[in-house]
Scaffold this motif. Structure first.
Motif, mmCIF file in Angstrom:
data_model
loop_
_atom_site.group_PDB
_atom_site.id
_atom_site.type_symbol
_atom_site.label_atom_id
_atom_site.label_comp_id
_atom_site.label_asym_id
_atom_site.label_seq_id
_atom_site.Cartn_x
_atom_site.Cartn_y
_atom_site.Cartn_z
ATOM 1 N N ASP A 70 -10.118 7.248 -32.227
ATOM 2 C CA ASP A 70 -9.648 7.421 -33.597
ATOM 3 C C ASP A 70 -9.813 6.086 -34.313
ATOM 4 O O ASP A 70 -9.005 5.179 -34.152
ATOM 5 C CB ASP A 70 -8.194 7.867 -33.592
ATOM 6 N N HIS A 121 -10.990 19.728 -27.997
ATOM 7 C CA HIS A 121 -9.930 18.907 -27.419
ATOM 8 C C HIS A 121 -9.863 17.549 -28.130
ATOM 9 O O HIS A 121 -8.782 17.092 -28.518
ATOM 10 C CB HIS A 121 -10.185 18.730 -25.920
ATOM 11 N N HIS A 125 -6.826 15.929 -30.545
ATOM 12 C CA HIS A 125 -6.243 14.588 -30.416
ATOM 13 C C HIS A 125 -6.222 13.896 -31.779
ATOM 14 O O HIS A 125 -5.230 13.254 -32.136
ATOM 15 C CB HIS A 125 -7.021 13.737 -29.414
ATOM 16 N N GLY A 128 -3.371 14.806 -33.877
ATOM 17 C CA GLY A 128 -2.046 14.403 -33.427
ATOM 18 C C GLY A 128 -1.566 15.066 -32.149
ATOM 19 O O GLY A 128 -0.478 14.760 -31.667
ATOM 20 N N GLU A 129 -2.356 15.982 -31.587
ATOM 21 C CA GLU A 129 -1.960 16.595 -30.315
ATOM 22 C C GLU A 129 -2.089 15.563 -29.198
ATOM 23 O O GLU A 129 -2.903 14.662 -29.261
ATOM 24 C CB GLU A 129 -2.848 17.804 -29.992
ATOM 25 N N ASP A 130 -1.284 15.745 -28.181
ATOM 26 C CA ASP A 130 -1.242 14.822 -27.053
ATOM 27 C C ASP A 130 -1.254 15.654 -25.774
ATOM 28 O O ASP A 130 -0.950 16.842 -25.809
ATOM 29 C CB ASP A 130 0.057 14.005 -27.161
ATOM 30 N N ASP A 131 -1.594 15.046 -24.671
ATOM 31 C CA ASP A 131 -1.538 15.769 -23.396
ATOM 32 C C ASP A 131 -1.009 14.868 -22.279
ATOM 33 O O ASP A 131 -1.399 14.988 -21.137
ATOM 34 C CB ASP A 131 -2.903 16.370 -23.038
ATOM 35 N N GLN A 132 -0.090 13.998 -22.638
ATOM 36 C CA GLN A 132 0.423 13.020 -21.681
ATOM 37 C C GLN A 132 1.614 13.513 -20.867
ATOM 38 O O GLN A 132 1.933 12.945 -19.831
ATOM 39 C CB GLN A 132 0.810 11.729 -22.414
ATOM 40 N N THR A 133 2.286 14.549 -21.336
ATOM 41 C CA THR A 133 3.424 15.108 -20.602
ATOM 42 C C THR A 133 3.152 16.589 -20.360
ATOM 43 O O THR A 133 2.312 17.193 -21.027
ATOM 44 C CB THR A 133 4.736 14.968 -21.412
ATOM 45 N N ALA A 136 3.573 18.527 -23.597
ATOM 46 C CA ALA A 136 2.479 18.229 -24.532
ATOM 47 C C ALA A 136 1.183 18.889 -24.064
ATOM 48 O O ALA A 136 0.400 19.383 -24.887
ATOM 49 C CB ALA A 136 2.299 16.721 -24.676
ATOM 50 N N ARG A 137 0.941 18.911 -22.754
ATOM 51 C CA ARG A 137 -0.258 19.579 -22.221
ATOM 52 C C ARG A 137 -0.228 21.077 -22.524
ATOM 53 O O ARG A 137 -1.244 21.656 -22.887
ATOM 54 C CB ARG A 137 -0.384 19.343 -20.705
ATOM 55 N N MET A 140 -1.092 21.448 -26.105
ATOM 56 C CA MET A 140 -2.522 21.193 -26.290
ATOM 57 C C MET A 140 -3.328 22.405 -25.843
ATOM 58 O O MET A 140 -4.254 22.832 -26.543
ATOM 59 C CB MET A 140 -2.954 19.940 -25.519
#
Length: 161
Positions: A70, A121, A125, A128-133, A136-137, A140
């Motif tokens: 980004d 995907h 991101h 503002g989407e996240d996949d760290q938890t 959040a996954r 996503m």
């Protein structure tokens, strides 16, 4: 907002480039990026180049499916690029078609559709989407499904390479 598409030399060969760009523009709109000003550069990279980026930016070994930079937030330590049309590149989404081919070889599916999923995907991101938890996954994955279902209703996603 516009989409640029670049492909590193090599296999697999890219077909239906204009149709893919149309799909990606629709994906950006579905991901909520339609009001962004500038260019989202989508780069289709070989495994070697993707592995180098993955190592340099995430300290992970080997190629990965997608990396999103980004540039609105200076996520990549280089100056934002200007396109030939004097538009600012606001983001770079690097994807590896060879990883898509390998993935569907092992898990089934279609490599072109898998490649579009990787790009979606990356766009999510940027939205503002996240996949760290785990939560959040899940969010996503739900957003990916929503966008891919909408794209599948409008486009043939299975013959880009």
């Amino acid at each position: 907002m516009s989409i640029s598409l670049a492909k590193e030399a090599g296999r697999p060969a890219l077909r239906r480039r204009r149709q893919l760009l149309t799909v990606l523009k629709a994906a950006a709109t579905l991901a909520g990026l339609e009001h962004e000003c500038g260019v989202i550069a989508v780069c289709l990279l070989g495994k070697k180049h993707m592995a180098e980026l993955n190592e340099a930016f995430l300290n992970h070994h080997g190629p990965t499916d997608v990396l999103t930079f980004d540039l609105r937030q200076d996520a990549r330590p280089s100056a934002p690029a200007i396109t030939d049309d004097d538009e600012l590149v606001i983001a770079e989404i690097d994807v590896c078609p060879a990883v898509a081919v390998e993935y569907v070889g092992a898990h089934g599916g279609n490599p072109s559709r898998e490649l579009v999923l990787y790009i979606v995907h990356g766009m999510l991101h940027l939205s503002g989407e996240d996949d760290q938890t785990p939560a959040a996954r899940r969010a996503m994955r739900a957003a990916e499904k929503r966008v891919m279902d909408a794209l599948s209703q409008r486009f043939d996603l299975e013959r880009f390479f």
